[in-house]
Enzyme design. Structure first.
Site, PDB file in Angstrom:
ATOM      1  CE  LYS A 113       8.100 -22.745  17.265  1.00 26.50           C
ATOM      2  NZ  LYS A 113       9.027 -23.412  16.399  1.00 26.50           N
ATOM      3  CE  LYS A 197       9.819 -30.558  21.343  1.00 25.94           C
ATOM      4  NZ  LYS A 197      10.638 -30.198  20.240  1.00 25.94           N
ATOM      5  CE  LYS A 200      17.241 -25.798  19.848  1.00 20.57           C
ATOM      6  NZ  LYS A 200      17.752 -25.867  18.577  1.00 20.57           N
TER       7      LYS A 200
HETATM    8  P1  TYM Z   1      15.252 -28.529  15.878  1.00 26.30           P
HETATM    9  O1  TYM Z   1      16.283 -27.492  15.650  1.00 26.30           O
HETATM   10  O2  TYM Z   1      14.077 -28.212  16.730  1.00 26.30           O
HETATM   11  O3  TYM Z   1      15.923 -29.827  16.498  1.00 26.30           O
HETATM   12  C1  TYM Z   1      17.061 -30.403  15.907  1.00 26.30           C
HETATM   13  C2  TYM Z   1      17.039 -31.912  16.014  1.00 26.30           C
HETATM   14  O4  TYM Z   1      16.950 -32.311  17.374  1.00 26.30           O
HETATM   15  C3  TYM Z   1      15.851 -33.194  17.557  1.00 26.30           C
HETATM   16  N1  TYM Z   1      15.250 -32.962  18.859  1.00 26.30           N
HETATM   17  C4  TYM Z   1      14.894 -33.946  19.693  1.00 26.30           C
HETATM   18  N2  TYM Z   1      14.974 -35.279  19.577  1.00 26.30           N
HETATM   19  C5  TYM Z   1      14.541 -36.027  20.618  1.00 26.30           C
HETATM   20  N3  TYM Z   1      14.031 -35.486  21.771  1.00 26.30           N
HETATM   21  C6  TYM Z   1      13.917 -34.153  21.924  1.00 26.30           C
HETATM   22  N4  TYM Z   1      13.442 -33.640  23.053  1.00 26.30           N
HETATM   23  C7  TYM Z   1      14.354 -33.315  20.856  1.00 26.30           C
HETATM   24  N5  TYM Z   1      14.386 -31.963  20.666  1.00 26.30           N
HETATM   25  C8  TYM Z   1      14.921 -31.771  19.438  1.00 26.30           C
HETATM   26  C9  TYM Z   1      14.879 -32.850  16.442  1.00 26.30           C
HETATM   27  O5  TYM Z   1      14.040 -33.938  16.170  1.00 26.30           O
HETATM   28  C10 TYM Z   1      15.827 -32.534  15.319  1.00 26.30           C
HETATM   29  O6  TYM Z   1      16.237 -33.726  14.681  1.00 26.30           O
HETATM   30  N6  TYM Z   1      12.764 -28.468  11.586  1.00 26.30           N
HETATM   31  C11 TYM Z   1      13.985 -28.937  12.218  1.00 26.30           C
HETATM   32  C12 TYM Z   1      15.249 -28.475  11.544  1.00 26.30           C
HETATM   33  C13 TYM Z   1      15.307 -28.803  10.109  1.00 26.30           C
HETATM   34  C14 TYM Z   1      15.534 -30.094   9.527  1.00 26.30           C
HETATM   35  C15 TYM Z   1      15.510 -29.886   8.130  1.00 26.30           C
HETATM   36  C16 TYM Z   1      15.734 -31.357  10.071  1.00 26.30           C
HETATM   37  C17 TYM Z   1      15.175 -27.923   9.086  1.00 26.30           C
HETATM   38  N7  TYM Z   1      15.298 -28.563   7.889  1.00 26.30           N
HETATM   39  C18 TYM Z   1      15.689 -30.961   7.245  1.00 26.30           C
HETATM   40  C19 TYM Z   1      15.919 -32.427   9.171  1.00 26.30           C
HETATM   41  C20 TYM Z   1      15.905 -32.227   7.784  1.00 26.30           C
HETATM   42  C21 TYM Z   1      13.985 -28.414  13.635  1.00 26.30           C
HETATM   43  O7  TYM Z   1      13.415 -27.394  13.944  1.00 26.30           O
HETATM   44  O8  TYM Z   1      14.770 -29.121  14.493  1.00 26.30           O
END
Ligand code: TYM
Length: 333
Positions: A113, A197, A200
């Site tokens: 980041k 991967k 967004k």
């Molecule tokens: P975020 O918002 O980036 O993504 C949400 C969920 O989608 C999954 N994901 C993917 N899985 C497989 N392949 C990909 N290309 C891919 N892109 C996204 C992420 O693994 C995630 O499960 N920090 C987290 C949000 C969060 C969270 C939490 C998750 C905040 N607090 C507590 C679990 C528990 C995040 O930014 O995910």
């Protein structure tokens, strides 16, 4: 017997894409039947990228509608917005006292980041895994369904939960574990640009909300190579990625068919892409239709969020009170 608890969240920074769906939401839907589930919208986490109030609000509403359209049932699982549960932020403040600069600076997500937004390396980015740990352990979660990209953050949550237990000589927090419904490893859904991967901010994603025409266009433009020249030759990363996507959305015999064509050097990537686009559309189109319907019903969305935050707060407050007791906060007056 009590059901094991599950917590997971998604940042509201646009539309959900196939990575979010196959890495996370698909597991949520299956888990809601047999687990005590908390699925939330991580709007505080999304502040690290400084969204405008309008974008933040629109993003929260969109993810809420998309959760429901994917099949998360608010009667079975608790769906809530992170900022509606202030107890999480309070636990975050406490956990920050036991999180060390060195370990936070070393996490790959922080380093990534900081590289991506060098003009905005804020303290929220540094303590991102601490807030995530608070999200998870405030409900005493046993399992966290996430994609492979969250592995390290989850490892930090495990560390902070264990550290609190040791520090206060208690077993308040279970050590949360990653979970996928099919028992396989956490997955990484690749993008269409030949590397890394789907994400967004990577500009390589297909959203659940995407219309079929746009899906066909994006898939047809996906990066490939000049094609195999010898039987059974290894695949380039770009082509491997297309096969990985196909394994996720298409039937096994379809994948086998294209594997055979690849291995005998008869593959035409155009045909593979056409098939892949149609198989993605069969997944997304019904979800897209439901998203459009649900977004129209503001009253229903508000009701789901209100009901979810009440349930989440009840669970969070109970843990927070226990934490305060253990820390030594006593009300003297
Ligand atoms: P975020 O918002 O980036 O993504 C949400 C969920 O989608 C999954 N994901 C993917 N899985 C497989 N392949 C990909 N290309 C891919 N892109 C996204 C992420 O693994 C995630 O499960 N920090 C987290 C949000 C969060 C969270 C939490 C998750 C905040 N607090 C507590 C679990 C528990 C995040 O930014 O995910």
């Amino acid at each position: 017997m009590n059901k094991p608890t599950v917590v997971s969240g998604i940042r509201p920074t646009g539309y959900l894409h196939l990575g979010n769906y196959f890495g996370a939401v698909r597991n949520f839907i299956k888990m809601q039947e047999d687990f005590n589930c908390f699925f939330f919208i991580a709007d505080i986490h999304s502040l690290t990228t400084h969204p405008t109030p309008e974008n933040l609000q629109a993003g929260v509403k969109q993810v809420l509608a998309e959760y429901l359209a994917c099949g998360i049932d608010p009667e079975k699982a608790t769906i809530f917005i992170q900022s509606d549960v202030p107890e999480v932020s309070e636990l975050y403040a406490f956990l920050n006292m036991n999180a060390y600069l060195g370990e936070l600076e070393r996490t790959t997500s922080f380093k990534e980041k900081a590289r991506k937004q060098p003009e905005n390396v804020n303290a929220g980015l540094l303590t991102y895994p601490v807030l995530m740990a608070a999200d998870i352990i405030i409900h005493k979660a046993h399992f966290v369904p996430v994609g492979k990209d969250q592995e390290q953050n989850l490892e930090m949550a495990r560390k902070f939960a264990g550290r609190f237990n040791r520090m206060y000589n208690c077993e308040l927090f279970p050590i949360p574990r990653p979970f996928t419904f099919d028992g396989k490893d956490m997955i990484k859904v690749p993008g269409l640009d030949g590397s890394g991967k789907m994400g967004k901010s990577e500009g390589n994603a297909i959203n659940l909300y995407e219309d079929p025409k746009s899906i066909r266009k994006k898939v047809m433009r996906a990066v490939t190579d000049t094609g195999p020249t010898e039987p059974d030759s290894p695949k380039s990363e770009a082509v491997e990625n297309l096969f990985t996507l196909m394994k996720i959305v298409s039937k096994p015999d379809v994948v086998e068919h294209f594997e055979r064509l690849y291995n005998s050097c008869e593959i035409r990537y155009g045909d593979l892409k056409k098939q892949l686009a149609e198989d993605i559309i069969s997944y997304t189109e019904p979800i897209r239709d439901r998203i459009i319907e649900i977004l129209k019903d503001e009253t229903y969305l508000a009701k789901v969020a209100r009901q979810g935050s009440e349930r989440a707060r009840e669970s969070a407050l109970q843990t927070l009170n226990e934490v305060k007791q253990l820390i030594g906060f006593k009300s003297l007056f």
